[in-house]
Design an enzyme around this catalytic site. Structure first.
Site, short mmCIF file in Angstrom:
data_model
loop_
_atom_site.label_atom_id
_atom_site.label_comp_id
_atom_site.label_asym_id
_atom_site.label_seq_id
_atom_site.Cartn_x
_atom_site.Cartn_y
_atom_site.Cartn_z
N LYS A 116 -9.65 25.06 50.26
CA LYS A 116 -8.47 25.57 50.27
C LYS A 116 -8.70 27.31 49.94
O LYS A 116 -7.63 28.00 50.10
CB LYS A 116 -7.49 25.11 49.02
N GLU A 200 -3.11 30.06 41.48
CA GLU A 200 -2.20 30.84 42.24
C GLU A 200 -0.80 30.61 41.62
O GLU A 200 -0.51 30.03 40.65
CB GLU A 200 -2.12 30.05 43.74
N ASN A 235 2.55 16.04 40.92
CA ASN A 235 2.08 16.47 42.28
C ASN A 235 1.44 15.43 43.20
O ASN A 235 0.94 15.73 44.35
CB ASN A 235 0.88 17.31 42.17
N GLU A 275 0.66 22.73 55.26
CA GLU A 275 1.78 22.58 54.24
C GLU A 275 2.14 24.01 53.70
O GLU A 275 1.49 24.83 53.67
CB GLU A 275 0.90 21.79 53.18
N GLU A 288 -1.45 24.85 51.96
CA GLU A 288 -2.85 24.19 52.33
C GLU A 288 -2.68 23.63 53.85
O GLU A 288 -1.78 23.43 54.33
CB GLU A 288 -3.53 23.46 51.40
N ASN A 290 -4.35 20.27 55.63
CA ASN A 290 -5.09 19.01 55.66
C ASN A 290 -5.77 18.78 56.94
O ASN A 290 -4.96 18.32 57.78
CB ASN A 290 -4.22 17.82 55.03
N PHE A 348 4.63 5.69 34.05
CA PHE A 348 3.83 5.31 35.41
C PHE A 348 2.36 5.20 35.35
O PHE A 348 1.47 5.44 36.37
CB PHE A 348 4.18 6.58 36.46
#
Length: 669
Positions: A116, A200, A235, A275, A288, A290, A348
Site C-alpha cells: 500500500k 494517512e 473497516n 479503491e 489502495e 487489490n 458482533f
C-alpha cells in the site's frame, strides 16, 4: 487452455471458482487443512490434497505445500482466490519458477500495487488523486504519534500488506494512535506476515467506491463500472452494491479512467480493483489497489453479465480480452449482504459451532429478479475458529435499486441458520433503514445509526399487526392439523366458522377473529374499522420459514416452536407469540412472572479464541471501560473491556491459551 486448476484457497471462494472451472470443462484440485477435511470445496472438486494442520500458517500459507500439491496432481495453474497467498508476489514468482501458471496479475504489478505504501507512490506518479499521509517506515508508537500530530486528526493506521479490514485502526487522539499502532502491527504480522504500517489522513464522512478493472497480457485494459462498499463495520465491508447511488456518468468515467491509468502504469494484466475514498462533495482519492479477485465481485458480474473468474482464467492462459470499453454496459442493480458467524447483539463477536440448520433461499431468476448465494458451508458442517467467519454472500439483482433491496429483504428473512449466532437479523434491519434506502451513505453509517450496538427489537405498529395476523393464521392451521391427526370428524364439523382468539406478542395484546377461506384465512382485529387482513401461505407445521402474503405483500417469517407458543423473527425483530382463546387469555393474567438476576462477577470469553494479551493483574482496581485483555479469533484482535467498576480477584488464563466460547477469563470482587 488449462486442463486442471488447483485452487489455493478454501470456503465460498474455492466453491465459486470450481463452478466456473466446471462450466469451462476444466478439472479442479482442492487443498485442505485438518479443519477442512469435510469442507464443501473438498467435496465439490475433482481431486483434493491434504496440506497440513488447521492453522493457516502451517497449511494454506505455505507455498511449498501448494506447489507440491500441483506436482502430485499434475495441475497446470493455480487460482489463489482472495486472502491467503492471493497478493503475494513471491508466490507468483515461485509458481513461475515451478513452470506453473498463476491465475492473477504478474509479480511486478503485484509488488507495485500489493504494497500500500508503494502503490500510493505509483498512483501519485500516474496523476491519480491521493490522500495526504506518511508513506515511510514508522519505527514505533512515538513516531506514529508524531506523524499523526503533523497530519492532523483523525488519522487511519493501516497495514501496508493488509486487506479486509485487518491491521487497520482509526485514531482521534495521540493515545488512540499509540494503542492502534500496536494492535495494527500485531494483526498485520499474524494475518500477512508483514508488520509494516503507515499513517494517512482519515476523510470524515467518506464513501467507499471501488472500480473493477480487467486486463490481459496484450496491453488491453478496461473498467467494469463501480461498486459502493460504504456500509462497513470495523473497516470490514458488510453490504456492497453496484452501481453506486452516488456516482453520475461523468464521475464514473473520471474514476474509471484514473483506475485504468494506474493499472496501465504498472502493466496490470488480470482482474483487480482500484479503491477510492470519496467525499460527500464529489471529491475522491486513491485508497489502495487489490491485486486479486474481490470478495464482492458478484455484484459486478450481475450488472455486467461478465464472469470475472472465467476472464481471469482466459487471460492467464494468454487469451485476449474479447471486450472493449464500449462493450461494457451496466444493467440493473445488484446488492450483496455478507452473512457472518457472529453475534450482532454482543458487539458482533465471532461465533463458532455446528450449523444445525442451513437452508438458504433458492437461487435462480424469477420475474426479472435474480438471487445468488455464494457459500462454502452446508447443513451439519462446522464454523471453525481458525478462519474468516463468513458463511455466505447473498446477492440479489433487479432492474432497479429499490427492487434489488426489496428482494434482498425477503431473501434474508427466508434464510435459515440454526446452531450458531449469525448477523442476518442485523442485515435484515439495516436493509430496511430509511437512510440506506435513500442512498445517503458513508463508512460511518453503522456507527452513526447503531450507536448503542444492535439489539433484537420487538415489532410495533403495522409490523406488529402483520405478525399477529401471521401468528393467528399459523395457530389456526395447526389446530386444523391437530383435528385431522386425531381424526375428530365431529370436532371438524363443529368447528365454528369464525374463531375468536387473543394473540400476545410478548406483552402486546391483539384481539382477533379468524375465518378460513379457500386460499388462506381472514384475520380481523376487534374494534378496528380497517378491512380484514388476508393471509395466504402454503406453510405447513414443522417448516422453519413461513412464506406467503399478507394483504398481497410478500412476507417471510422465521418460525420456531417454543413452550406455549412460537418465536417469530422478521425484519430484524424477534418476538415470542402466543395464541389463546378468550377464556385462556383471561386466566393467563394470573400466572406469576419469573425475575432474573443479571448480576455477573465474571468476564467470559465471547467467542472461541486465543488470549493475546492480559492487561490487568490480580488485585488491580478497574473502572467501566478499562481494557482487560485482547482476544484473537478468526484473524481479528478484539479488546475486552470492564463492564463495571471492581477489583480483579482471579485470572484463570494465561497469554497463548486457546479458550472455548463462554470460558471464564477472570473474576471480580
Amino acid at each position: 487452455m488449462f486442463s486442471k486448476i488447483l485452487i489455493a484457497n478454501r470456503g465460498e471462494i474455492a466453491c465459486r471458482i470450481i463452478k466456473t472451472a466446471r462450466r469451462m470443462g476444466i478439472k479442479t484440485v482442492a487443498v485442505y487443512s485438518d479443519a477442512d477435511k469435510r469442507a464443501l470445496h473438498v467435496e465439490m472438486a475433482d481431486e483434493s490434497v491434504h496440506i497440513g494442520p488447521a492453522a493457516a500458517g502451517e497449511s494454506y500459507l505455505v507455498m511449498e505445500k501448494i506447489i507440491a500439491a500441483c506436482r502430485r496432481t499434475n495441475a497446470d495453474a493455480v487460482h489463489p482466490g482472495y486472502g491467503f497467498l492471493s497478493e503475494r508476489a513471491a508466490f507468483a514468482k515461485a509458481l513461475q519458477a515451478a513452470e506453473l501458471v498463476f491465475i492473477g496479475p504478474n509479480p511486478k504489478a503485484m509488488e507495485a500495487m500489493g504494497d500500500k505504501i508503494e502503490s500510493k507512490k505509483c498512483a501519485s506518479a500516474a496523476h491519480v488523486s491521493t490522500i495526504p499521509g506518511y508513506l515511510g517506515v514508522i519505527a514505533d508508537p512515538d513516531h506514529a504519534v508524531q506523524i499523526a500530530d503533523e497530519i492532523g486528526y483523525p488519522v487511519m493506521i493501516k497495514a501496508s500488506a493488509g486487506g479486509g479490514g485487518k491491521g487497520m485502526r482509526i485514531a482521534y487522539s495521540a493515545s488512540e494512535v499509540a494503542d492502534g499502532f500496536a494492535r495494527a502491527k500485531s494483526e498485520a504480522a499474524s494475518s500477512f506476515g508483514d508488520d509494516r504500517v503507515f499513517v494517512e489522513k482519515f476523510i470524515v464522512d467518506p464513501r467507499h467506491i471501488e472500480i473493477q478493472i480487467l486486463g490481459d497480457k496484450h496491453g488491453n485494459l478496461i473498467y467494469l463500472g463501480e461498486r459502493e462498499c460504504s456500509i462497513q463495520r470495523r473497516n470490514q465491508k458488510v453490504i456492497e452494491e453496484a452501481p453506486s447511488p452516488f456516482l453520475n456518468d461523468a464521475m464514473r468515467k473520471k474514476m474509471g479512467d484514473q483506475a485504468v491509468a494506474l493499472a496501465r502504469a504498472v502493466g496490470y494484466d488480470s482482474a483487480g480493483t482500484v479503491e477510492f475514498v470519496a467525499g460527500q462533495d464529489g471529491s475522491f482519492y486513491f485508497l489502495e489497489m487489490n491485486t486479486r479477485l474481490q470478495v464482492e465481485h458478484p455484484v459486478t458480474e450481475l450488472i455486467t453479465g461478465i464472469d470475472l473468474v472465467e476472464q481471469m482464467i482466459h487471460v492467464a492462459a494468454g487469451g485476449k480480452l474479447a471486450l472493449t470499453q464500449a462493450d461494457v454496459k451496466l444493467n440493473g442493480w445488484a446488492v450483496e449482504s455478507r452473512i457472518y458467524a457472529e453475534d450482532p447483539t454482543n458487539n458482533f463477536m465471532p461465533a463458532t459451532g455446528r450449523l444445525v440448520s442451513y437452508r438458504p433461499p433458492a437461487e435462480g431468476t424469477h420475474q426479472g429478479i435474480t438471487l445468488r448465494n455464494d457459500t462454502g458451508v452446508y447443513e451439519g458442517g462446522e464454523i471453525s475458529v481458525h478462519y474468516d467467519p463468513m458463511i455466505a454472500k447473498l446477492v440479489t439483482h433487479a432492474p432497479t435499486r429499490q427492487q434489488a433491496i426489496a428482494s434482498q429483504c425477503h431473501a434474508l428473512d427466508a434464510f435459515v441458520i440454526d446452531g450458531i449466532r449469525h448477523n442476518i437479523p442485523f442485515l435484515s434491519a439495516l436493509m430496511r433503514h430509511p437512510r440506506w434506502h435513500a442512498g445517503n451513505l458513508s463508512t460511518a453509517f453503522i456507527a452513526e445509526e447503531f450507536k448503542g450496538g444492535f439489539a433484537l427489537s420487538e415489532p410495533t405498529g403495522c409490523l406488529a399487526r402483520r405478525l399477529a395476523a401471521v401468528a393467528a393464521a399459523i395457530d389456526d392451521l395447526s389446530a386444523v392439523r391437530q383435528h385431522a391427526i386425531s381424526k375428530s370428524v365431529r370436532g371438524m364439523l363443529a368447528r365454528p366458522h369464525r374463531r375468536e382468539r387473543v394473540v400476545m406478542l410478548h406483552a402486546a395484546r391483539f384481539d382477533v377473529s379468524v375465518e378460513t377461506t379457500s386460499d388462506g384465512c381472514l384475520v380481523r382485529f376487534d374494534r378496528d374499522e380497517e378491512p380484514a387482513h388476508i393471509v395466504v401461505s402454503d406453510w405447513r407445521p414443522g417448516q422453519l420459514v413461513w412464506c406467503g402474503t399478507v394483504d398481497a405483500e410478500n412476507m417471510a417469517v422465521q418460525v420456531r416452536p417454543v413452550l406455549n407458543g412460537m418465536t417469530l423473527a422478521h425484519a430484524g425483530t424477534h418476538v415470542k407469540a402466543r395464541v389463546f382463546t378468550r377464556r385462556e387469555a383471561e386466566l393467563i393474567t394470573f400466572m406469576p412472572s419469573k425475575k432474573v438476576d443479571a448480576a455477573d462477577t465474571q468476564l467470559h470469553c465471547p467467542m472461541a479464541g486465543v488470549i493475546m494479551l492480559i492487561a490487568v493483574e490480580v488485585g488491580q482496581e478497574v473502572k467501566a471501560g478499562d481494557p482487560l485483555c485482547v482476544i484473537e479469533a478468526m484473524k481479528m484482535e478484539t479488546t475486552l473491556h470492564a463492564a463495571r467498576t471492581g477489583v480483579v480477584s482471579k485470572i484463570s488464563v494465561r497469554t497463548g491459551d486457546l479458550l472455548a466460547a463462554e470460558a471464564v477469563i477472570m473474576e471480580f470482587a
